[in-house]
Enzyme design. Structure first.
Site, PDB file in Angstrom:
ATOM      1  N   ASP A  93      -9.417   3.134  -0.435  1.00  0.00           N
ATOM      2  CA  ASP A  93      -9.254   2.046   0.372  1.00  0.00           C
ATOM      3  C   ASP A  93     -10.364   1.014   0.079  1.00  0.00           C
ATOM      4  O   ASP A  93     -11.318   0.906   1.018  1.00  0.00           O
ATOM      5  CB  ASP A  93      -9.040   2.418   1.806  1.00  0.00           C
ATOM      6  CG  ASP A  93      -8.522   1.302   2.623  1.00  0.00           C
ATOM      7  OD1 ASP A  93      -7.803   0.305   2.052  1.00  0.00           O
ATOM      8  OD2 ASP A  93      -8.374   1.290   4.025  1.00  0.00           O
ATOM      9  N   GLU A 131      -1.620  -6.979  -1.802  1.00  0.00           N
ATOM     10  CA  GLU A 131      -1.193  -7.432  -0.487  1.00  0.00           C
ATOM     11  C   GLU A 131      -0.692  -9.113  -0.429  1.00  0.00           C
ATOM     12  O   GLU A 131      -1.306  -9.884  -0.795  1.00  0.00           O
ATOM     13  CB  GLU A 131      -2.023  -7.396   0.713  1.00  0.00           C
ATOM     14  CG  GLU A 131      -1.456  -7.634   2.138  1.00  0.00           C
ATOM     15  CD  GLU A 131      -1.934  -6.657   3.285  1.00  0.00           C
ATOM     16  OE1 GLU A 131      -1.853  -6.935   4.248  1.00  0.00           O
ATOM     17  OE2 GLU A 131      -2.857  -5.958   2.742  1.00  0.00           O
ATOM     18  N   LYS A 153       2.273  -5.010  -1.224  1.00  0.00           N
ATOM     19  CA  LYS A 153       2.030  -4.829   0.558  1.00  0.00           C
ATOM     20  C   LYS A 153       2.585  -5.900   1.224  1.00  0.00           C
ATOM     21  O   LYS A 153       2.153  -6.885   1.110  1.00  0.00           O
ATOM     22  CB  LYS A 153       0.647  -4.639   0.521  1.00  0.00           C
ATOM     23  CG  LYS A 153      -0.118  -3.248   0.174  1.00  0.00           C
ATOM     24  CD  LYS A 153      -1.493  -3.207   0.374  1.00  0.00           C
ATOM     25  CE  LYS A 153      -1.917  -2.859   1.809  1.00  0.00           C
ATOM     26  NZ  LYS A 153      -3.247  -2.494   2.094  1.00  0.00           N
ATOM     27  N   THR A 168       2.623  -2.255   5.241  1.00  0.00           N
ATOM     28  CA  THR A 168       1.347  -2.010   5.905  1.00  0.00           C
ATOM     29  C   THR A 168       1.616  -2.469   7.445  1.00  0.00           C
ATOM     30  O   THR A 168       2.413  -3.069   7.911  1.00  0.00           O
ATOM     31  CB  THR A 168       0.276  -2.689   5.199  1.00  0.00           C
ATOM     32  OG1 THR A 168      -0.858  -2.309   5.768  1.00  0.00           O
ATOM     33  CG2 THR A 168       0.336  -4.367   5.130  1.00  0.00           C
ATOM     34  N   PHE A 176      -1.140   3.339  10.191  1.00  0.00           N
ATOM     35  CA  PHE A 176      -2.289   3.035  10.782  1.00  0.00           C
ATOM     36  C   PHE A 176      -2.966   3.970  11.860  1.00  0.00           C
ATOM     37  O   PHE A 176      -2.615   4.069  12.927  1.00  0.00           O
ATOM     38  CB  PHE A 176      -2.779   1.595  11.172  1.00  0.00           C
ATOM     39  CG  PHE A 176      -2.805   0.672   9.989  1.00  0.00           C
ATOM     40  CD1 PHE A 176      -2.303   0.941   8.840  1.00  0.00           C
ATOM     41  CD2 PHE A 176      -3.886  -0.443  10.151  1.00  0.00           C
ATOM     42  CE1 PHE A 176      -2.271  -0.177   7.835  1.00  0.00           C
ATOM     43  CE2 PHE A 176      -3.807  -1.326   9.053  1.00  0.00           C
ATOM     44  CZ  PHE A 176      -3.257  -1.489   7.787  1.00  0.00           C
TER      45      PHE A 176
END
Length: 365
Positions: free
Chosen positions: A55, A134, A170, A195, A217
């Site tokens: 990440d 993203e 994303k 996400t 998350f």
């Protein structure tokens, strides 16, 4: 007195020898498998149960920990773009943005897109799998704009010779984002990574949309509970973020959904270990470093067989049901909104940096 000291010294040596002998016997009695696990790092063991994803936008960290995939977001790209080591990527993106002309706004947008893809291209040189790129969080409530931006990013990868199979787009897990993901998958064969996912309702809607992957998350859920309850610490097995991902994983496997689960946003290695066996886990360089130095035994906590036996009922969510169920989860509502705002704020900071750089280039500085 000297004789007494001598006796004590000999006694200490005898005890020490006995302890060493006992320790040797203990090691000899341990199974080869256990001894091997003790010598392996927690990270190496984790990789046998779960696909590990970095990440980060920092290529050096990716190279060091050798993950299968890597994922980025506006905050990570902003941090990386400030590093001197990556200024050449920013400079290249600005040249691209200016060369494609248009208004200042269009030049900035083209530079941003090129920069995100440039980081993705560099990452793909270092991972054997896929990179997640993203879509701007400010488009989170506009399905058509998310579709257009996603296809533009895929087009830039294609121009660079990268097949769309190596890219995950994303998208925020709003209703609009989930529907954009559904259309990208069905009509364009573009794989999506949903996400900012905090609620079970979001997870169900993503599974029903048949998207490739979700990123629930963990750490941000824990953050909310620590901030909104009187409790400041949780053991991994009772961590609300861990419990949320465990439920989602079990639901997906029990009912045979093709969407895979990638736990994200970790605050400590205990959370990571508690989700060993999850399809994928995306982990920051700091925690990857801790896991590489940790030699404790990692056990598989999640698997399909366990999931099949869990006590969960299948549900269906249309738009109205989704909005209601998600709205009933205060934590998820607040963290989704907060996440979108934070990613949007970092996108604006990156835009400001790019505008200043473009102006500087045009003025010949």
């Amino acid at each position: 007195m000297a004789e007494k000291q001598h006796i004590l010294s000999v006694s200490a040596i005898e005890v020490s020898d006995e302890m060493v002998s006992a320790d040797k016997n203990k090691k000899n009695n341990e199974s080869p498998d256990k001894r091997r696990k003790m010598s392996e790092s927690a990270l190496s063991q984790l990789k046998k149960h779960t696909v590990v994803v970095a990440d980060t936008g920092d290529f050096n960290a990716i190279e060091e920990y050798k993950p299968q995939d890597a994922t980025t977001n506006p905050s990570l790209i902003l941090a990386a773009a400030k590093m001197p080591a990556y200024q050449h990527l920013l400079d290249q993106a600005i040249k691209y943005g200016i060369a494609n002309g248009g208004t200042e706004e269009e030049q900035v947008a083209n530079t941003m897109d090129k920069l995100f893809v440039s980081f993705g291209l560099e990452i793909l040189k270092k991972v054997p799998g896929r990179v997640s790129t993203e879509v701007d969080a400010r488009l989170s409530f506009d399905k058509d704009e998310m579709l257009a931006k996603a296809l533009k990013l895929i087009g830039l990868y294609k121009e660079a010779g990268i097949n769309k199979e190596r890219v995950l787009i994303k998208l925020s897990s709003t209703w609009e984002g989930i529907q954009a993901g559904k259309e990208l998958e069905e009509k364009h064969g573009v794989h999506c990574n949903m996400t900012l996912l905090f609620s079970f309702a979001q997870a169900v809607a993503c599974a029903e949309a048949n998207v490739t992957l979700i990123s629930p998350f963990v750490g941000r859920i824990l953050d909310w509970y620590k901030e909104n309850t009187g409790r400041k610490s949780y053991e991994p097995h009772e961590d609300p973020g861990v419990l949320s991902v465990t439920k989602i994983y079990n639901y997906y496997k029990k009912f045979g959904y093709s969407t895979v689960v990638m736990g994200a946003s970790f605050r400590n290695t205990g959370q990571v270990k508690a989700l060993a066996g999850c399809d994928l886990l995306t982990i920051s360089p700091g925690l990857l470093g801790e896991l590489s130095q940790d030699h404790s035994t990692i056990e598989e906590m999640l698997n399909v067989e366990k999931a099949k036996g869990c006590d969960l009922e299948k549900v269906h969510l249309d738009e109205k049901a989704f909005r209601w169920e998600h709205n009933e989860d205060r934590m998820a509502v607040e963290k989704l909104s907060d996440g979108i705002r934070k990613f949007a704020a970092d996108a604006i900071k990156l835009e400001t940096m790019i505008k200043e750089k473009i102006l500087s280039v045009k003025n010949g500085q």
